[in-house]
Design an enzyme around this catalytic site. Structure first.
Site, PDB file in Angstrom:
ATOM      1  N   HIS A 250      -0.352   5.370   5.479  1.00  0.00           N
ATOM      2  CA  HIS A 250      -0.336   5.431   4.439  1.00  0.00           C
ATOM      3  C   HIS A 250      -0.652   7.445   4.359  1.00  0.00           C
ATOM      4  CE1 HIS A 250      -2.453   1.789   4.951  1.00  0.00           C
ATOM      5  NE2 HIS A 250      -1.671   1.821   4.307  1.00  0.00           N
TER       6      HIS A 250
ATOM      7  N   SER B 239       0.564  -1.726  -0.325  1.00  0.00           N
ATOM      8  CA  SER B 239       0.684  -0.527  -0.101  1.00  0.00           C
ATOM      9  C   SER B 239       0.631   1.618  -0.181  1.00  0.00           C
ATOM     10  CB  SER B 239      -0.965  -0.273   1.505  1.00  0.00           C
ATOM     11  OG  SER B 239      -0.339  -0.125   2.476  1.00  0.00           O
TER      12      SER B 239
ATOM     13  N   GLU C  13     -15.556  10.332  11.309  1.00  0.00           N
ATOM     14  CA  GLU C  13     -14.804  10.320  12.449  1.00  0.00           C
ATOM     15  C   GLU C  13     -13.288  10.722  11.898  1.00  0.00           C
ATOM     16  OE1 GLU C  13     -13.940   5.884  13.629  1.00  0.00           O
ATOM     17  OE2 GLU C  13     -16.076   6.112  14.398  1.00  0.00           O
TER      18      GLU C  13
END
Length: 452
Positions: free
Chosen positions: A390, A208, A383
């Protein structure tokens, strides 16, 4: 989608299943000789071009068209048939074309004979190709970039890449080239797409922190990487995916997919650690199994005539009480450094550069480089985002700049294809967040990418 209050300043091919490898190769060569030409607008059509009008949504019978296009405006200024008319929009729009798997050079004609324009061009999953490009009133320009298209079907086999469920909605496994036109006012007069069968491909294998993240506000360095290289000279093929380990990359047939396209002189950049260090059946130990699997990746690339390049993983955003980065990656980066030296393979030490970079920002400013956004910044976000692994688009671009700077320190031929106007990057003195421009794409996700 809500725009965050600090928006960054910053004909058509068909691919047939062949009855034999010989006939498949012949047909693929014929298809790859095609050039796709599109004249945008409602005026006269340039010879040899397909006309693209505002109402031309994607049609599989035609093999091209717009995806979920906002209201597009057409203008015709007269004069040159190709340049006299164009399409524009005040919102991002996507144009897609069916193309065979492979590499392509793309030429886009931008501008307005009676006005200004401002464009940012990305492809597939928000892969940056052309940064903010402005034209003066009356100015028409050409911008060029090179793009890699991959299929989940693995050529020459009956195998496919094992996609994750959310990858089925991605724009880079769909047998198409999708171009995103973004910016204050993009004005597109024409596009030409030409196969490039000779330029080396830089394949990226990773997780990622490397992948082309599909949705705002997430990003990774691999999707910024193409913008640093000369178009037509080298093509970046980012095959990374969130949550993957070295072993899973093989299990999912992703390495095999890369090898099916690799030709002599291509590159394989390898960056894994974040998920590999976790317990489970894909876990590897730094100086044993981690090195062993990387050796297997390198050997496979070399067998195809490829050139492996090792990239140490960047740190997570974790500071101690003195403002220094805590090493959460343990001995894995050092294991990769030693492996590169033992195997005489080029190394880009992103791990070391990221430490310098994060500490230069400090604990507070570094949040801007990661996905830290208060609740309500994006539609459906109830939230706060507080992700210390990331990256935001700003952070991803800085990491890509580090990779390019590390590449300059190698003796790889790839270095000569870095754009000459790319400045020297000093991670101890990074550009300010406010200097970075990234107009937001319309695709947003409040779901954190796999991996940590």
């Amino acid at each position: 989608m809500k725009r965050n209050s600090f928006i960054y300043c910053l004909g058509i091919g068909a691919f047939a299943i062949c009855s034999s490898l010989i006939s498949c190769k012949t047909q693929q060569q014929e298809i790859q000789s095609s050039t796709y030409k599109f004249d945008f607008g409602t005026g006269k059509i340039a010879e040899g071009y397909h006309q693209v009008r505002p109402e031309n949504m994607y049609d599989s019978a035609k093999g091209f068209g717009f995806l979920d296009a906002p209201e597009l405006e057409a203008a015709d200024r007269g004069g040159n048939v190709l340049e006299n008319d164009f399409l524009s929009s005040k919102s991002p729009f996507f144009f897609t074309v069916d193309v065979p798997e492979g590499n392509y050079d793309v030429k886009v004609i931008l501008g307005d004979k009676e006005g200004t324009s401002s464009s940012t061009i990305r492809v597939e999953n928000r892969r940056l190709m052309v940064g903010k490009t402005e034209t003066k009133s009356g100015e028409i320009i050409e911008k060029n970039f090179s793009v890699h298209i991959r299929y989940p079907e693995i050529a020459g086999t009956n195998k496919k890449v094992k996609l994750k469920s959310r990858e089925h909605d991605y724009l880079h496994w769909d047998h198409q080239l999708t171009i995103e036109f973004n910016g204050d006012m993009p004005k597109v007069a024409g596009i030409e797409i030409t196969p490039n069968n000779t330029a080396p491909t830089v394949f990226l294998a990773g997780n990622s922190t490397v992948v082309d993240q599909a949705n705002e506000p997430w990003a990774a360095w691999g999707q910024m990487f193409p913008a640093f290289f000369e178009p037509g000279k080298v093509v970046i093929g980012n095959h990374a995916e969130s949550g993957l380990t070295l072993k899973a990359f093989r299990w999912h047939n992703r390495l095999e997919n890369i090898l099916s396209m690799m030709k002599p002189g291509d590159y394989l950049f390898i960056e894994f650690t974040h998920n590999d260090q976790k317990p489970g059946n894909a876990h590897v130990e730094p100086f044993t199994s981690y090195q062993e699997v990387i050796r297997e990746f390198m050997a496979a690339a070399k067998e195809k005539g490829g050139i492996p390049v090792l990239v140490t993983s960047m740190h997570r955003r974790s500071f101690d009480e003195n403002g220094k980065i805590i090493n959460t990656l343990e001995e894995y980066p050092e294991a990769m450094r030693q492996l590169a030296e033992e195997e005489n393979v080029a190394l880009i030490d992103l791990n070391a550069m990221s430490k310098t970079l994060y500490e230069a920002w400090g604990e507070t400013e570094s949040k801007k480089a990661f996905v830290h956004f208060p609740a309500g910044t994006f539609e459906g976000q109830e939230e706060d985002f507080a992700d210390n692994t990331h990256f935001s688009t700003y952070g991803a671009y800085q990491l890509a700049s580090c990779v390019v700077e590390g590449l300059k320190k190698t003796d790889l031929d790839l270095v000569k294809w870095i754009k000459p106007d790319i400045p020297t990057y000093n991670p101890a003195n990074p550009p300010a967040f406010e200097e970075f421009y990234w107009p937001l794409s319309p695709r947003v996700s409040i779901i954190k990418p796999d991996g940590n």
